[in-house]
Design an enzyme around this catalytic site. Structure first.
Site, PDB file in Angstrom:
ATOM      1  N   GLY A  26       0.817  -1.200   0.000  1.00 19.46           N
ATOM      2  CA  GLY A  26       0.000   0.000   0.000  1.00 19.46           C
ATOM      3  C   GLY A  26       0.850   1.250   0.000  1.00 19.46           C
ATOM      4  O   GLY A  26       2.074   1.190   0.144  1.00 19.46           O
ATOM      5  N   PRO A  27       0.216   2.410  -0.151  1.00 17.58           N
ATOM      6  CA  PRO A  27       0.953   3.676  -0.172  1.00 17.58           C
ATOM      7  C   PRO A  27       1.611   3.957   1.177  1.00 17.58           C
ATOM      8  O   PRO A  27       1.289   3.320   2.182  1.00 17.58           O
ATOM      9  CB  PRO A  27      -0.139   4.717  -0.474  1.00 17.58           C
ATOM     10  CG  PRO A  27      -1.324   3.936  -0.925  1.00 17.58           C
ATOM     11  CD  PRO A  27      -1.223   2.589  -0.317  1.00 17.58           C
ATOM     12  N   PRO A  28       2.532   4.920   1.220  1.00 16.91           N
ATOM     13  CA  PRO A  28       3.177   5.268   2.498  1.00 16.91           C
ATOM     14  C   PRO A  28       2.172   5.793   3.518  1.00 16.91           C
ATOM     15  O   PRO A  28       1.233   6.498   3.165  1.00 16.91           O
ATOM     16  CB  PRO A  28       4.171   6.374   2.098  1.00 16.91           C
ATOM     17  CG  PRO A  28       4.344   6.240   0.628  1.00 16.91           C
ATOM     18  CD  PRO A  28       3.074   5.690   0.095  1.00 16.91           C
ATOM     19  N   GLY A  29       2.396   5.437   4.774  1.00 19.24           N
ATOM     20  CA  GLY A  29       1.613   6.013   5.857  1.00 19.24           C
ATOM     21  C   GLY A  29       0.271   5.380   6.147  1.00 19.24           C
ATOM     22  O   GLY A  29      -0.493   5.892   6.954  1.00 19.24           O
ATOM     23  N   VAL A  30      -0.032   4.223   5.513  1.00 19.22           N
ATOM     24  CA  VAL A  30      -1.354   3.610   5.740  1.00 19.22           C
ATOM     25  C   VAL A  30      -1.335   2.593   6.882  1.00 19.22           C
ATOM     26  O   VAL A  30      -2.367   2.038   7.224  1.00 19.22           O
ATOM     27  CB  VAL A  30      -1.901   2.949   4.452  1.00 19.22           C
ATOM     28  CG1 VAL A  30      -2.225   3.985   3.404  1.00 19.22           C
ATOM     29  CG2 VAL A  30      -0.929   1.910   3.908  1.00 19.22           C
ATOM     30  N   GLY A  31      -0.150   2.318   7.446  1.00 20.49           N
ATOM     31  CA  GLY A  31      -0.109   1.453   8.627  1.00 20.49           C
ATOM     32  C   GLY A  31       0.478   0.082   8.400  1.00 20.49           C
ATOM     33  O   GLY A  31       0.183  -0.846   9.154  1.00 20.49           O
ATOM     34  N   LYS A  32       1.335  -0.081   7.394  1.00 27.99           N
ATOM     35  CA  LYS A  32       1.900  -1.405   7.105  1.00 27.99           C
ATOM     36  C   LYS A  32       2.844  -1.860   8.227  1.00 27.99           C
ATOM     37  O   LYS A  32       2.700  -2.953   8.763  1.00 27.99           O
ATOM     38  CB  LYS A  32       2.641  -1.373   5.756  1.00 27.99           C
ATOM     39  CG  LYS A  32       1.776  -0.969   4.582  1.00 27.99           C
ATOM     40  CD  LYS A  32       2.517  -1.041   3.270  1.00 27.99           C
ATOM     41  CE  LYS A  32       3.658  -0.070   3.166  1.00 27.99           C
ATOM     42  NZ  LYS A  32       3.221   1.347   3.192  1.00 27.99           N
ATOM     43  N   THR A  33       3.798  -1.004   8.568  1.00 27.15           N
ATOM     44  CA  THR A  33       4.762  -1.365   9.618  1.00 27.15           C
ATOM     45  C   THR A  33       4.094  -1.442  10.988  1.00 27.15           C
ATOM     46  O   THR A  33       4.437  -2.285  11.815  1.00 27.15           O
ATOM     47  CB  THR A  33       5.920  -0.347   9.639  1.00 27.15           C
ATOM     48  OG1 THR A  33       6.467  -0.240   8.331  1.00 27.15           O
ATOM     49  CG2 THR A  33       7.002  -0.783  10.603  1.00 27.15           C
ATOM     50  N   SER A  52      -5.254   3.423 -17.839  1.00 24.55           N
ATOM     51  CA  SER A  52      -6.620   3.579 -17.339  1.00 24.55           C
ATOM     52  C   SER A  52      -7.274   4.901 -17.708  1.00 24.55           C
ATOM     53  O   SER A  52      -8.414   5.147 -17.344  1.00 24.55           O
ATOM     54  CB  SER A  52      -6.646   3.401 -15.821  1.00 24.55           C
ATOM     55  OG  SER A  52      -5.871   4.398 -15.203  1.00 24.55           O
ATOM     56  N   LYS A  73      -9.248   5.574  -6.524  1.00 26.90           N
ATOM     57  CA  LYS A  73      -9.857   6.446  -7.535  1.00 26.90           C
ATOM     58  C   LYS A  73     -11.265   6.878  -7.124  1.00 26.90           C
ATOM     59  O   LYS A  73     -11.639   8.048  -7.275  1.00 26.90           O
ATOM     60  CB  LYS A  73      -9.890   5.718  -8.877  1.00 26.90           C
ATOM     61  CG  LYS A  73      -8.508   5.480  -9.475  1.00 26.90           C
ATOM     62  CD  LYS A  73      -8.577   4.670 -10.748  1.00 26.90           C
ATOM     63  CE  LYS A  73      -7.181   4.444 -11.318  1.00 26.90           C
ATOM     64  NZ  LYS A  73      -7.199   3.616 -12.532  1.00 26.90           N
TER      65      LYS A  73
END
Length: 805
Positions: A366-373, A711, A754
């Site tokens: 996912g994009p940076p800052g979404v809570g992966k780590t 797209s 989107k």
């Protein structure tokens, strides 16, 4: 000068403490003194015409005059001469007269001590004579093996019958430790003393014989090795035989003890290798360059926590509770994580050992800052296991992961083994951060190492090049993170299961801010909840106008900035009342709004269509613009587009041309430019002339931002169709979809981001490909679906029916 010339004993006399040598009665010896207390004692003896007692400090207590730090028996004598030297030292000539025992000593008055004579017990000369004969014989043997033995001493002891004098003379030339010298020096039983001297001489004879043998062995190697090496070998051999290298021996013993302790927990191959290296180190001289490298290797191996495991059992209930406590939304990701650990818990409960380590490696995308780590952090907390993070971004050297071979200078174990050492457990949670950013070059391909690490069939025998034996990584829980799935090699993708974490909706960001970010930042800045007032509209305005991201990292920074200013206001103005932050005064804290998603235009325009795009920071609405210019049917595109997007624009142009030729797209003849002759003769012009007599300039704004991907196909086709037919495009419709040359609309990715962007832009209707409508709509937040109509399209005809007025 005899003792009778002085006061009778016991008496207080000055005390001199030497560091090394024991002096004996009837010896005249120079003493070099630099200690101020010793010099003061000499001054007192000379000034008051007194005797002095010279004793020796105990091992490890040199330069100390505390009681117990020096021996209580010494030599009583007088100072014959004193000379001050240029280097600050004082040289005195000392004459020994008799042995003395220190009866009392005060640390307050540390230059004098109360002393009595230390006399030998009475003995029978007849019983001692036979011992003296044996002693003389042993001294002769010693003189034969020790070339440095004073020759005239043999003659002296043969001519002398005084047993005490003989014992003193021999003791003064023996090479023995302080404690042993004191034992001989202080013994009052002359028979016992002589016997101990005989025993000491025998040991010294044996030691000298061994030294001679060692010297002969070393001499055999001198032709092959340098002289310095010979000297080191000789020192090593002597230290080994005499047992003087205690520090090294103690270290070797400690290594062997630790290795024995972990023997049953470490691989057999590893045990053999480590034991072999310890034995090699024990035979090596400590000053050898290789000894340091070998010692580093042994210490690195013994630091690995073999047999150490976090013993908390896996509980899916704990995992779910921790995930829900730390994260808002992310329902699908949390559900998949719970399923993953539910399987592991069941295997543990049923004690299915062979399958415990088998399982998919989770990768959060996912994009940076979404809570992966932070998801990995929650997993670590729930399992009560240490968390280790390995940042893979930009890592190009394969040895960073696998370790460097010990032949290289500065070789160290790889990051994977180091993570076990740092965690102090063999089953930590290891986050492989940014696995999509691993790079390959001439130093190897780190992704190849990751194939072995992440494969449950192989990672139980991961071989680190530095350790040179296999190590078990099967109990480690690996969690990977990535921003872009397309950059991960196919072989590596096969080892992992991907959990996509999409952008947060504005409503989700509001709840995250309210329940997590604001309380955390308040605590970090030392503020109380009652000191800050912030309404829901204010938070929503911050989210919409001051941040533009998929996650909440920048949102946290904005709150941090707000609270810093609030703290400054409270401190500088000494104002303890509540700080109110609202939509009216927000500019005073954060200046003007930075971001704003283009809202749907109120008026529909010709040649302007709303497209939806996926970016690294979430979705965005891109307005596609087109103008027609008198020309020859040339299409030009601008807006920093990639090759795929340029191809898509040409396909869109061809599709629109085909629609015009087939009369599926109606063109008003009035908009077709005519030549003067055509106007004069009133000749009708074919509709296909519309695209032959105009050049089309297609533009996607924000030229500084790179854009690529297929797209935007239906958006560009709609824009071109609008400008050629002179029909306006509905301003409240947005669209996304890939277009084929035959006019079919193909599915796209990043639909959630989107549609969130369309929702933020307040679009009333969104056109998406049919397949996306069928398979991806369940993932879309309900607030987004409720705010607008989402319609599926199959062909460009469906698109144009919905968009053109």
């Amino acid at each position: 000068m005899e003792l009778e010339n002085y006061d009778s004993f016991p008496q207080e006399i000055p005390l001199i403490i030497e560091e090394d040598i024991f002096l004996y009665p009837f010896m005249i010896a120079p003493l070099f003194l630099d200690d101020k207390e010793n010099i003061a004692a000499v001054e007192e003896a000379i000034n008051n015409d007194k005797l002095v007692i010279v004793t020796v400090s105990k091992p490890g207590h040199e330069n100390s005059r505390k009681e117990g730090d020096f021996y209580d028996v010494g030599v009583i004598g007088n100072i014959m001469r004193k000379v001050s030297l240029p280097d600050g030292k004082t040289k005195v000539l000392f004459q020994g007269l008799a042995k003395g025992k220190i009866l009392n000593y005060s640390e307050e008055k540390n230059t004098v001590a109360k002393v009595d004579l230390h006399e030998t017990k009475e003995y029978s000369q007849e019983s001692i004579d036979s011992i003296i004969e044996v002693l003389r014989d042993q001294v002769k043997k010693l003189s034969r093996v020790n070339s440095k033995f004073p020759v005239d001493l043999i003659k002296t002891i043969e001519e002398n019958d005084d047993a005490v004098r003989i014992a003193d003379l021999i003791s003064s030339v023996l090479r023995i430790k302080k404690d042993d010298a004191y034992k001989l020096f202080s013994e009052t039983d002359i028979e016992k003393r002589l016997l101990e001297i005989i025993e000491t001489i025998k040991k010294e004879i044996e030691a000298l014989k061994i030294q001679k043998e060692i010297t002969q062995k070393v001499n055999s190697k001198i032709e092959k090795t340098h002289k310095d090496y010979f000297l080191k070998e000789q020192i090593k051999a002597i230290q080994k035989e005499l047992g003087s290298d205690n520090q090294k021996d103690n270290e070797i013993k400690a290594y062997k003890k630790k290795l024995k302790k972990i023997k049953n927990s470490m691989p057999k191959e590893g045990y053999k290798e480590t034991k072999k290296q310890i034995e090699k180190l024990s035979r090596m001289h400590q000053d050898s360059p290789d000894a340091s490298l070998l010692q580093t290797y042994i210490e690195q191996v013994l630091e690995i926590p073999f047999g150490e495991y976090a013993d908390a059992r896996i509980s899916v209930t704990n995992v779910e509770e921790q995930l829900n406590k730390d994260h808002y939304s992310l329902d699908k990701a949390k559900e998949r994580i719970a399923e993953y650990f539910a399987v592991k818990e069941l295997l543990e409960l049923r004690n299915i050992e062979t399958l415990k380590s088998k399982g998919t490696v989770l990768c959060f995308v996912g994009p940076p800052g979404v809570g992966k780590t932070s998801l990995a952090n929650s997993i670590s907390k729930a399992l009560h296991r240490p968390l280790e993070r390995i940042a893979l971004g930009g890592m190009e050297d394969v040895n960073e992961l696998r370790g460097h071979r010990r032949t290289y200078v500065g070789a160290m174990p790889g990051r994977l083994v180091k993570s076990l050492v740092d965690a102090k457990k063999m089953n930590p949670v290891v986050v492989l951060d940014e696995i999509d950013k691993l790079g390959a070059n001439h130093r190897g391909d780190p992704t190849a190492v990751m194939l072995e690490v992440l494969d449950p069939e192989q990672n139980h025998e991961f071989r680190d090049l530095y350790l040179n034996f296999a190590i078990d990584l099967s109990q480690v829980i690996f969690v990977a993170t990535a921003n872009d799935l397309r950059r991960i090699p196919p072989a590596l993708k096969d080892r992992m299961e991907f959990i996509e974490i999409s952008s947060y909706t504005p409503n989700e960001k509001y709840h995250i801010a309210k329940d997590y970010l604001i309380p955390q930042e308040l605590e970090k800045h030392g503020l109380k909840k009652s000191e800050i007032s912030m309404s829901k509209p204010t938070i929503e305005k911050i989210i919409s106008e001051y941040t533009r991201e998929a996650g909440v990292r920048n949102l946290r920074r904005v709150f941090s900035k707000l609270f810093r200013k609030a703290v400054k206001k409270i401190v500088s103005e000494n104002d303890t009342s509540k700080v109110s932050i609202n939509t009216q005064n927000l500019k005073h804290y954060l200046d003007n709004p930075i971001f704003e998603i283009d809202q749907a235009d109120k008026k529909s325009q010709v040649g302007v269509a709303n497209g939806l795009a996926w970016t690294a920071v979430g979705g965005d609405v891109l307005k596609t613009e087109a103008v027609k210019l008198r020309g020859k049917g040339i299409l030009s595109v601008t807006g920093n587009m990639g090759d795929v997007m340029k191809e898509s624009s040409r396909i869109s142009y061809s599709v629109v041309k085909l629609l015009i030729d087939e009369r599926k797209l109606k063109v008003d003849e009035k908009v077709i430019p005519k030549t003067a002759k055509e106007k004069e003769d009133n000749i009708s012009v074919d509709v296909s002339e519309i695209y032959k007599r105009y050049d089309i300039h297609l533009h996607i704004p924000e030229g500084a931002t790179p854009k690529d991907g297929p797209s935007a196909g239906i958006t560009m086709a709609t824009t071109i169709a609008s400008i050629l037919t002179n029909k306006a495009v509905k301003s409240d419709i947005a669209m996304t979809g890939e277009l084929t040359l035959t006019g079919k609309v193909l599915p796209i990715g990043g639909l959630k981001e989107k549609l969130i962007a369309a929702h933020k832009a307040k679009m009333k209707k969104v056109l998406i490909p049919r397949k996306n409508f069928q398979r991806d709509l369940d993932d879309i937040p309900s607030e987004v679906k409720k705010s607008m109509e989402i319609k599926a399209v199959d062909t460009i005809d469906d698109v144009l029916k919905e968009t053109l007025i």
